[in-house]
Design a protein around this motif. Structure first.
Motif: not given
Length: 321
Positions: A37-38, A305-309, A44-47, A246-250
């Motif tokens: 979910g975007s 998948g959506a797995d931001p750093p 999650v990315g921000l946390a 990727a766009g959500d991580a950006f």
């Protein structure tokens, strides 16, 4: 993945939007499922980048919903009251081509919960700002949030669930006008404004209210425009596993850098710019935020998948590690 311990000196962030299950269908026919979910991905990315995050969403009380809640909790995201409801959790099925690019099918219900008031940065977008009945409540929440803090928006257009571009443009433009920072993809703009130039659209959006508009250009990097300047950034050269999230991580990388630099958070005094992007110090913050956004997206493309750093992983990337 363990979240980075939040830094209490940064402005708190409220994310409003959908959390769902991403079902990945690979080119070879194999399948897997993971939380997505975007807006939830951005939270999650921000946390993971060390920010205090609350997510106002809709998650069912089924097994999939429990998995999503565990995923959010493990990444340091707190759900607001009313985010867990009886019934099934929404799904998005991502069909991956041989190059890892994704197209989507959705089974989603969206009813926005009540959101807390307070001086913080609010991020929203995607299906949460488009689907009835929740979209109207999200709009009202953003209008209220503007009075106490700052706002960012990512339209993240999903044509399969929307009307025509002509029908959707007024809604998107209303959210753009209410936002301080807007991030969109070139696919979003191509659908909303067929045959129009990306740069001209970004500049028109700036005139309506935002202080910063950033457009991701896929393998061509990103374009950023603000009131008295602009720049283009190349994409990072990486081996792509898939582009999911990727766009959500950006987005999370960009907002993280702006929050770290003190450019987002509390509402400005009357008569002053909502986001002060003028001056050398602000320019340095913006440049660092854009580089961080490119890096967060690149690292996510290298994973399934959506797995931001985490912040540590992004800092290693910045150092060339």
């Amino acid at each position: 993945m363990t979240a980075v311990a939040p830094d209490s000196g940064r402005a708190p962030v409220l994310v409003i939007g959908e959390a769902l299950v991403d079902i990945l269908v690979r080119a070879d026919g194999t399948r897997s499922a993971r939380p997505g979910g975007s807006p939830a991905n951005a939270a999650v990315g921000l946390a993971r980048l060390g920010h205090r995050i609350r997510l106002a969403t809709r998650v069912g009380d089924d097994l999939a919903g429990r998995d999503i809640r565990a995923h959010l909790r493990d990444s340091g995201v707190e759900l607001t009251e009313g985010s867990v409801v009886p019934g099934p959790t929404s799904t998005a099925t991502a069909h991956l081509d041989a190059g890892g690019a994704a197209t989507y099918d959705f089974d989603i219900a969206w009813e926005a919960p009540e959101v807390p008031a307070g001086p913080f940065h609010v991020h929203t977008g995607s299906l949460a700002t488009a689907l009835a009945p929740g979209a109207d409540r999200v709009l009202k929440s953003v209008e209220a949030a503007r009075r106490a803090g700052t706002v960012s928006y990512d339209p993240n257009i999903r044509p399969l669930l929307l009307g025509t571009p002509a029908e959707e443009r007024p809604r998107v433009e209303r959210f753009v006008a209410l936002s301080d920072v807007v991030k969109a993809s070139h696919e979003d703009l191509a659908w909303l404004y067929p045959r129009q130039d990306v740069d001209s659209i970004a500049r028109a959006w700036l005139e309506s209210g935002p202080s910063l508009v950033v457009v991701t250009l896929g393998p061509d990097g990103a374009l950023a425009r603000w009131r008295d300047g602009g720049c283009e950034l190349p994409a990072a050269a990486v081996r792509v596993t898939d582009t999911v999230g990727a766009g959500d991580a950006f987005t999370s990388g960009l907002l993280s850098g702006l929050l770290d630099g003190g450019l987002l958070g509390a509402a400005p005094d009357a008569g002053t710019p909502r986001v002060r992007l003028g001056g050398r110090a602000a320019a340095d913050v913006l440049a660092s935020a854009l580089v961080g956004a490119i890096g967060a997206a690149a690292l996510t493309c290298m994973r399934e998948g959506a797995d931001p750093p985490t912040r540590a992983a992004l800092e290693r990337w910045r150092r060339g590690g």
